[in-house]
Write a protein that holds these residues in place. Structure first.
Motif, PDB file in Angstrom:
ATOM      1  N   ALA A  70       5.224   5.057   0.985  1.00 24.96           N
ATOM      2  CA  ALA A  70       6.201   5.948   1.602  1.00 24.96           C
ATOM      3  C   ALA A  70       5.757   7.375   1.303  1.00 24.96           C
ATOM      4  N   THR A  71       5.722   8.219   2.323  1.00 25.09           N
ATOM      5  CA  THR A  71       5.157   9.562   2.181  1.00 25.09           C
ATOM      6  C   THR A  71       5.996  10.576   2.957  1.00 25.09           C
ATOM      7  N   ALA A 109       2.690   4.129  -3.037  1.00 23.94           N
ATOM      8  CA  ALA A 109       3.175   5.489  -3.253  1.00 23.94           C
ATOM      9  C   ALA A 109       4.605   5.588  -2.739  1.00 23.94           C
ATOM     10  N   HIS A 110       5.463   6.322  -3.462  1.00 26.25           N
ATOM     11  CA  HIS A 110       6.873   6.436  -3.107  1.00 26.25           C
ATOM     12  C   HIS A 110       7.378   7.851  -3.333  1.00 26.25           C
ATOM     13  N   PRO A 111       8.290   8.333  -2.490  1.00 28.19           N
ATOM     14  CA  PRO A 111       8.978   9.590  -2.794  1.00 28.19           C
ATOM     15  C   PRO A 111      10.058   9.359  -3.855  1.00 28.19           C
ATOM     16  N   TRP A 112      10.279  10.366  -4.682  1.00 21.39           N
ATOM     17  CA  TRP A 112      11.341  10.333  -5.689  1.00 21.39           C
ATOM     18  C   TRP A 112      12.123  11.640  -5.590  1.00 21.39           C
ATOM     19  N   VAL A 113      13.304  11.662  -6.166  1.00 23.82           N
ATOM     20  CA  VAL A 113      14.079  12.897  -6.277  1.00 23.82           C
ATOM     21  C   VAL A 113      14.442  13.094  -7.731  1.00 23.82           C
ATOM     22  N   THR A 114      14.295  14.342  -8.216  1.00 19.64           N
ATOM     23  CA  THR A 114      14.733  14.650  -9.569  1.00 19.64           C
ATOM     24  C   THR A 114      15.877  15.646  -9.505  1.00 19.64           C
TER      25      THR A 114
END
Length: 256
Positions: A66-67, A36-41
């Motif tokens: 990653a959380t 699991a990974h954080p993303w930015v839009t």
């Protein structure tokens, strides 16, 4: 899409600050290896960028989950928690990292990314002792909370080498620009006693001078029976205040 899998609304163009505030931190989207990974839009053109990666524009994706993403007001900095060893030293525990972007929207007239220039494409370890290159926390760290500009990060750690009481979870503040880490969950005074119970759930003001947190400590001026209470640490004046109390001053009778 948010961390619950819901689709985020298009950001209304009602001014620079509001558009920036609508940049969304995403979590639990799969990347390499099924982690699991954080993303930015970016709201201007809906590009989605991987956050949890090693330094550099094309740094390797974090090798484990990653959380807990937390984003700055302008969307240029994102904090997160990961035990991935390819992001930096972890001492075998989850640690808090900060990713700084050098990204620009491609949509014409979009103002949301005009400040994505300082400290470009870096991933920095936050949960470390005081000093620019100080030791990584020797216990699990998490719950990052970014101030408005993003460079001041509140977080929790069970590490015994950051200044808190050994054997309890404490709240800290790291100024990533100055390389300074200070203990937040402590009694009033510059050398106030560290909280003698677990502290968690940090929330930080826009300028980073005030940090609220929950604690079961009995030496911060709140309940002395181990009930959780909410406190605010004024870092500028080195004072810790009990928040979960009635207008009359009476301490809350139930755990906050």
């Amino acid at each position: 899409m948010n961390r619950n899998g819901q689709t985020a609304r298009r950001a209304p163009r009602l001014g620079h600050a509001l558009v920036l505030a609508f940049v969304v931190a995403l979590c639990l989207a799969p990347a390499a290896g099924g982690a699991a990974h954080p993303w930015v839009t970016h709201p201007g053109d809906y590009r989605t960028v991987l956050v949890s990666r090693a330094g550099g524009a094309a740094g390797a994706a974090a090798s484990s989950d990653a959380t807990e993403p937390s984003i700055s007001l302008d969307g240029r900095l994102v904090g997160f928690t990961s035990a991935a060893p390819n992001l930096g030293p972890t001492a075998g525990h989850p640690q808090v990292f900060l990713r700084a972007f050098h990204e620009r929207c491609t949509a014409r007239g979009c103002a949301c990314c005009t400040q994505f220039v300082v400290g470009a494409d870096r991933t920095m370890l936050i949960s470390r002792a005081n000093g620019a290159a100080a030791a990584v926390a020797d216990g699990g760290s998490g719950e990052p909370a970014l101030a408005g500009a993003g460079w001041k990060v509140a977080f929790t750690s069970e590490g015994a080498n950051l200044g808190g009481r050994r054997g309890v979870k404490s709240v800290y503040l790291r100024n990533a620009r100055r390389g300074k880490t200070v203990l937040v969950s402590r009694a009033s005074g510059s050398h106030g006693a560290p909280a003698n119970g677990d502290s968690s759930e940090p929330s930080i003001s826009h300028n980073g001078n005030l940090v609220a947190f929950t604690s079961t400590a009995t030496n911060l001026g709140g309940p002395r029976d181990g009930r959780a209470a909410v406190y605010v640490r004024d870092l500028a004046n080195e004072r810790t205040y009990l928040v979960s109390r009635a207008s009359s001053g009476a301490v809350a009778e139930a755990a906050a």
